[in-house]
Motif scaffolding. Structure first.
Motif, PDB file in Angstrom:
ATOM      1  N   PHE A 107       0.849  -1.199   0.000  1.00  0.00           N
ATOM      2  CA  PHE A 107       0.000   0.000   0.000  1.00  0.00           C
ATOM      3  C   PHE A 107       0.881   1.245   0.000  1.00  0.00           C
ATOM      4  CE2 PHE A 107      -2.658  -3.245   2.120  1.00  0.00           C
ATOM      5  CZ  PHE A 107      -3.762  -3.228   1.275  1.00  0.00           C
ATOM      6  N   ALA A 108       1.790   1.308  -0.977  1.00  0.00           N
ATOM      7  CA  ALA A 108       2.760   2.406  -1.020  1.00  0.00           C
ATOM      8  C   ALA A 108       2.089   3.756  -1.230  1.00  0.00           C
ATOM      9  CB  ALA A 108       3.772   2.146  -2.131  1.00  0.00           C
ATOM     10  N   SER A 109       0.943   3.796  -1.933  1.00  0.00           N
ATOM     11  CA  SER A 109       0.295   5.070  -2.240  1.00  0.00           C
ATOM     12  C   SER A 109      -0.676   5.523  -1.161  1.00  0.00           C
ATOM     13  CB  SER A 109      -0.446   4.959  -3.578  1.00  0.00           C
ATOM     14  OG  SER A 109      -1.440   3.951  -3.513  1.00  0.00           O
ATOM     15  N   SER A 110      -0.878   4.718  -0.145  1.00  0.00           N
ATOM     16  CA  SER A 110      -1.819   5.071   0.926  1.00  0.00           C
ATOM     17  C   SER A 110      -1.060   5.609   2.131  1.00  0.00           C
ATOM     18  CB  SER A 110      -2.642   3.851   1.342  1.00  0.00           C
ATOM     19  OG  SER A 110      -3.410   3.366   0.263  1.00  0.00           O
ATOM     20  N   PRO A 111      -1.411   6.790   2.632  1.00  0.00           N
ATOM     21  CA  PRO A 111      -0.699   7.331   3.798  1.00  0.00           C
ATOM     22  C   PRO A 111      -1.002   6.570   5.094  1.00  0.00           C
ATOM     23  CG  PRO A 111      -2.534   8.756   3.205  1.00  0.00           C
ATOM     24  CD  PRO A 111      -2.449   7.723   2.126  1.00  0.00           C
ATOM     25  N   VAL A 112      -2.137   5.890   5.138  1.00  0.00           N
ATOM     26  CA  VAL A 112      -2.531   5.150   6.331  1.00  0.00           C
ATOM     27  C   VAL A 112      -2.958   3.746   5.905  1.00  0.00           C
ATOM     28  CG1 VAL A 112      -4.051   5.071   8.341  1.00  0.00           C
ATOM     29  CG2 VAL A 112      -3.335   7.279   7.418  1.00  0.00           C
ATOM     30  N   VAL A 113      -2.544   2.753   6.688  1.00  0.00           N
ATOM     31  CA  VAL A 113      -2.955   1.366   6.457  1.00  0.00           C
ATOM     32  C   VAL A 113      -3.663   0.872   7.706  1.00  0.00           C
ATOM     33  CG1 VAL A 113      -2.178  -1.010   6.093  1.00  0.00           C
ATOM     34  CG2 VAL A 113      -1.106   0.863   4.831  1.00  0.00           C
ATOM     35  N   VAL A 114      -4.834   0.278   7.513  1.00  0.00           N
ATOM     36  CA  VAL A 114      -5.575  -0.345   8.612  1.00  0.00           C
ATOM     37  C   VAL A 114      -5.466  -1.851   8.441  1.00  0.00           C
ATOM     38  CG1 VAL A 114      -7.820  -0.637   9.705  1.00  0.00           C
ATOM     39  CG2 VAL A 114      -7.150   1.604   8.820  1.00  0.00           C
ATOM     40  N   ALA A 115      -4.923  -2.526   9.431  1.00  0.00           N
ATOM     41  CA  ALA A 115      -4.695  -3.968   9.359  1.00  0.00           C
ATOM     42  C   ALA A 115      -5.388  -4.656  10.528  1.00  0.00           C
ATOM     43  CB  ALA A 115      -3.195  -4.276   9.399  1.00  0.00           C
TER      44      ALA A 115
ATOM     45  N   ALA B  69      -8.657  -2.741  15.251  1.00  0.00           N
ATOM     46  CA  ALA B  69      -7.625  -3.074  14.269  1.00  0.00           C
ATOM     47  C   ALA B  69      -6.388  -2.239  14.561  1.00  0.00           C
ATOM     48  CB  ALA B  69      -8.135  -2.828  12.845  1.00  0.00           C
ATOM     49  N   ARG B  70      -5.364  -2.425  13.732  1.00  0.00           N
ATOM     50  CA  ARG B  70      -4.123  -1.666  13.865  1.00  0.00           C
ATOM     51  C   ARG B  70      -4.088  -0.551  12.827  1.00  0.00           C
ATOM     52  NH1 ARG B  70       0.241  -5.495  12.395  1.00  0.00           N
ATOM     53  NH2 ARG B  70      -1.412  -6.450  11.139  1.00  0.00           N
ATOM     54  N   VAL B  71      -3.592   0.604  13.228  1.00  0.00           N
ATOM     55  CA  VAL B  71      -3.427   1.728  12.311  1.00  0.00           C
ATOM     56  C   VAL B  71      -1.930   1.938  12.110  1.00  0.00           C
ATOM     57  CG1 VAL B  71      -3.852   4.169  11.900  1.00  0.00           C
ATOM     58  CG2 VAL B  71      -5.576   2.786  13.076  1.00  0.00           C
ATOM     59  N   LEU B  72      -1.464   1.812  10.861  1.00  0.00           N
ATOM     60  CA  LEU B  72      -0.041   1.875  10.543  1.00  0.00           C
ATOM     61  C   LEU B  72       0.232   3.071   9.642  1.00  0.00           C
ATOM     62  CD1 LEU B  72       0.445  -1.901   9.658  1.00  0.00           C
ATOM     63  CD2 LEU B  72       0.735  -0.812  11.893  1.00  0.00           C
ATOM     64  N   THR B  73       1.302   3.788   9.954  1.00  0.00           N
ATOM     65  CA  THR B  73       1.720   4.925   9.137  1.00  0.00           C
ATOM     66  C   THR B  73       3.226   4.860   8.928  1.00  0.00           C
ATOM     67  OG1 THR B  73       2.026   6.324  11.087  1.00  0.00           O
ATOM     68  CG2 THR B  73      -0.141   6.373  10.025  1.00  0.00           C
ATOM     69  N   GLY B  74       3.715   5.643   7.972  1.00  0.00           N
ATOM     70  CA  GLY B  74       5.156   5.724   7.743  1.00  0.00           C
ATOM     71  C   GLY B  74       5.753   4.368   7.394  1.00  0.00           C
ATOM     72  N   ASP B  75       6.947   4.095   7.981  1.00  0.00           N
ATOM     73  CA  ASP B  75       7.631   2.831   7.705  1.00  0.00           C
ATOM     74  C   ASP B  75       6.871   1.624   8.250  1.00  0.00           C
ATOM     75  OD1 ASP B  75       9.642   4.227   6.460  1.00  0.00           O
ATOM     76  OD2 ASP B  75      10.948   4.290   8.233  1.00  0.00           O
ATOM     77  N   ASP B  76       6.008   1.854   9.244  1.00  0.00           N
ATOM     78  CA  ASP B  76       5.245   0.739   9.803  1.00  0.00           C
ATOM     79  C   ASP B  76       4.284   0.125   8.795  1.00  0.00           C
ATOM     80  OD1 ASP B  76       6.477   0.864  12.221  1.00  0.00           O
ATOM     81  OD2 ASP B  76       4.912   2.044  13.212  1.00  0.00           O
ATOM     82  N   ARG B  77       4.002   0.830   7.691  1.00  0.00           N
ATOM     83  CA  ARG B  77       3.114   0.269   6.670  1.00  0.00           C
ATOM     84  C   ARG B  77       3.702  -1.004   6.057  1.00  0.00           C
ATOM     85  NH1 ARG B  77       2.500   5.058   2.633  1.00  0.00           N
ATOM     86  NH2 ARG B  77       4.661   5.369   3.350  1.00  0.00           N
ATOM     87  N   ARG B  78       5.030  -1.170   6.168  1.00  0.00           N
ATOM     88  CA  ARG B  78       5.672  -2.376   5.624  1.00  0.00           C
ATOM     89  C   ARG B  78       5.262  -3.638   6.390  1.00  0.00           C
ATOM     90  NH1 ARG B  78      10.412  -3.845   5.738  1.00  0.00           N
ATOM     91  NH2 ARG B  78      10.045  -5.196   3.954  1.00  0.00           N
ATOM     92  N   ARG B  79       4.688  -3.480   7.553  1.00  0.00           N
ATOM     93  CA  ARG B  79       4.325  -4.652   8.352  1.00  0.00           C
ATOM     94  C   ARG B  79       3.290  -5.538   7.662  1.00  0.00           C
ATOM     95  NH1 ARG B  79       5.977  -4.632  13.658  1.00  0.00           N
ATOM     96  NH2 ARG B  79       7.019  -2.736  14.356  1.00  0.00           N
TER      97      ARG B  79
END
Length: 709
Positions: free
Chosen positions: A49-57, A127-137
């Protein structure tokens, strides 16, 4: 100044130590730089999700509270099946902005184009909210890369530890032999008025000079070797493609340099103490017969180390036999026994030489045998590096092959299937449901439909899924146990042959579980609270207890407790009298959605062979030991030959030809090498016997597999 002058005159005697320390420092530098690369990996951009500033996992860990001392703490374990992002949460996120999915059926994560504060307010604890480098998780490669870095860290750390051990071993052996060769010289110094302290300082000064210069050379060697190691790790598939050395790091050089100086100093310390005890009368010594080759202190240390090595082996076998099956244990376990046997080697050399040399013919054979038996220190010094190499090779390769062989034999003993069907959980699950209904089924023929019908009753099919269960043990730890969820208990019992110690697998139902004896209080009928693969807590009753084995005898539950896992394996047993090839053809034509194996093919394909990290780790350790053996042998033989000029000239005066003199020198080296090989084989045999005993205590197949690696 006297130490430096002695070094200029005695450089040939210390060149082996210099090369050994330089090589050791070089290896430690390379390993240190590799470890530094694992601790500070390069920053990588998210992929999924490289183009998304926020990832919800979805939640992917199970967190429970355990006791810690007088209080409590929260511990977490990775779930076998992470939670999906549900429809209700997805609807709430879509109100904030565009939501991106990647089309995966599990929908474990989504990308959201909205302010992170608003996303956190909607998500809450669901759920988890991931931003920045944490989106790689949520990237598929994230866990794989993290596991690779941990494996590399372990590999390089083990190799550095073995290098330090072998460096001390070789350096100590070299300096001990140097003292034996220079007894007359030290006796003359004492006669000239030198005190024991001055003699000790002379030898330690030489060691310090060797250590400093060799360590500096080793650091330079490591600077060249580190990029080569990184390239090989990447090319061999051990490290990820992006793995690289950090731009600027200095601590590995400091660690390696001072380790080298310490190794040289420590290796010479005992030899310096012995040199300080040499008296002035040694200046008159002419005999070549070694006397007092095993002082009381060395005998006590050797016996203590031998008792410690054997005691540790027995203690581990009695308290936690599974510990002996771990790579880190069987890599370090032999070191105590190797050191003990090396310390006691002078006591063993003479009888071994006479025993093996009895078959040597003629006058040359007599000279070889008597010279090797008389010069115990020289023979022991040549045998020492061979002992290290053979003991490490036999213990490491033999242990790795034995563990792999035991696992393979255990897997073969667990199944009675004739065919195994494997494939993706989704496709295989559709086939299993279509063929056997919701409850599994027992006949391929009944399910074959219009494509590839087989007479009903010709086979039994058991479908199962890979999952996990979690249990809190002693209220202080959360333990994960791999498990398989079976769809039909009767069919599963028919195709399997589990090592049951108590209870009956056929009693398994939706409210029960099969465990192994590693569990806390594995008693049939006892109720245990577990968490399933998706984190749901349930209470299940133990209906059967399995032998612990090599660690692959996990838990078994029914499909109702699979934690959402899909069927990924089907085992098929052909009934007596049925046509095996017809059943195989029906399986292939029935829309199985996976690959059909014979049981033998499947077992061979899944035979434990050791991963790339394990193989590389063993070969790195053995390569280090072999290289050091060559260095030590060359250095010891150079020292010994340079000090035997008068003796060899006497042989020539007695009528021996040049060829006979060469044969005598080479024969002594071969006899000493054979002594080291025998002692190393004895150490390997003890370690492998301990491993075989551990397998027996664990209820696993017992044996020594030397060709399974």
């Amino acid at each position: 100044m006297l130490s430096l002058a002695s070094l200029r005159a005695r450089w040939a005697a210390l060149v082996g130590s210099f090369v050994a320390v330089a090589l050791g420092v070089g290896v430690v530098t390379v390993m240190g730089l590799g470890v530094a690369a694992t601790l500070d990996p390069p920053v990588r951009e998210p992929e999924r999700f490289a183009s998304s500033p926020v990832v919800v996992a979805g939640i992917d860990t199970l967190t429970v509270e355990v006791e810690r001392g007088s209080g409590t703490a929260r511990v977490s374990k990775k779930l076998a099946r992470p939670h999906p992002v549900d429809e209700r949460l997805l609807a709430g996120l879509r109100k904030l902005g565009p939501v991106r999915t990647d089309g995966t059926a599990a929908r474990d994560a989504v990308g959201v184009d909205a302010p992170v504060a608003e996303v956190r307010a909607v998500v809450g604890e669901r759920a988890r909210v991931l931003t920045g480098d944490d989106r790689r998780r949520v990237d598929p490669s994230y866990e794989r890369d993290a596991e690779a870095l941990v494996a590399i860290n372990s590999l390089l750390g083990t190799a550095a530890g073995v290098t330090a051990f072998v460096s001390v071993f070789v350096t100590a052996s070299t300096f001990a032999f140097v003292v034996a060769l220079r007894r007359r010289e030290f006796g003359l110094l004492r006669m000239a008025g030198a005190t024991p302290g001055q003699v000790r300082r002379l030898l330690l000064g030489e060691a310090l000079a060797v250590g400093v210069t060799a360590s500096a050379a080793g650091c330079a060697l490591g600077t060249w070797g580190a990029p080569v190691l990184i390239r090989e790790l990447v090319a061999g598939g051990v490290a990820p493609s992006w793995f690289a050395l950090p731009d600027s790091v200095v601590w590995p050089y400091h660690v390696a340099f001072w380790t080298g100086v310490s190794v040289a100093f420590a290796g010479a310390w005992v030899a310096a103490l012995r040199a300080g005890r040499i008296g002035p009368v040694e200046a008159l010594r002419e005999a070549s017969v070694d006397t007092a080759v095993l002082p009381r202190s060395r005998r006590v240390i050797g016996v203590a180390l031998l008792a410690a090595g054997l005691g540790l082996l027995a203690w581990r076998g009695g308290t936690d036999p599974a510990e002996l099956l771990k790579r880190k244990t069987y890599t370090t376990q032999p070191m105590l026994l190797i050191t003990a046997v090396a310390a006691l080697a002078p006591l063993l050399v003479r009888p071994l030489v006479r025993l093996m040399g009895a078959a040597l013919p003629g006058a040359v054979g007599l000279l070889v045998r008597e010279n090797a038996a008389t010069s115990v220190r020289r023979t022991a010094a040549v045998a020492a590096p061979v002992l290290v190499t053979v003991a490490l090779a036999g213990s490491l390769l033999g242990s790795s092959a034995t563990v792999a062989g035991a696992k393979a034999a255990e897997a073969e003993a667990r199944t009675r299937a004739d065919f195994v069907v494997t494939g993706p959980a989704g496709r295989l699950g559709e086939w299993a449901g279509r063929r056997h209904g919701s409850g599994g089924g027992s006949g391929v023929g009944a399910a074959a439909g219009s494509r590839g019908a087989v007479d009903p009753g010709t086979s039994v099919v058991s479908a199962s899924a890979s999952t996990a269960v979690y249990v809190k043990e002693e209220r202080t730890a959360l333990v994960r146990s791999d498990a398989r969820a079976v769809t039909d208990v009767a069919a599963f019992a028919a195709v399997s042959r589990l090592p049951v110690l108590a209870g009956d697998v056929r009693d398994l139902d939706d409210r029960s579980i099969v465990v192994n004896e590693e569990w806390e209080r594995p008693e049939v009928g006892r109720s245990v609270r577990v968490w399933l693969g998706d984190g749901r807590p349930v209470r299940l009753r133990i209906v059967a207890v399995l032998a612990r084995g090599t660690g692959d005898n996990g838990a078994y539950v029914t499909a109702a407790n699979a934690g959402g896992a899909g069927v990924d394996r089907g085992e098929v047993r052909v009934r007596g009298g049925a046509d095996r090839e017809a059943v195989r053809a029906a399986l292939r034509e029935s829309g199985v959605g996976g690959r059909v194996w014979s049981a033998g093919e499947w077992l061979e394909a899944n035979r434990p062979q050791g991963g790339a990290q394990t193989r590389l780790g063993l070969f790195v350790v053995l390569g280090i030991a072999l290289l050091y053996a060559g260095i030590a042998l060359a250095g010891t033989l150079l020292m010994a030959t340079s000090a035997r000029g008068a003796e060899l000239r006497s042989l020539r005066l007695a009528g021996a030809t040049r060829g006979q003199v060469r044969v005598v020198v080479a024969g002594e080296a071969l006899v000493a090498t054979a002594v080291g090989a025998v002692l190393g084989a004895a150490v390997s045999a003890v370690n492998l016997a301990g491993l075989a005993g551990a397998l027996g205590l664990l209820g696993a197949p017992v044996g020594i597999w030397l060709g399974a690696f």
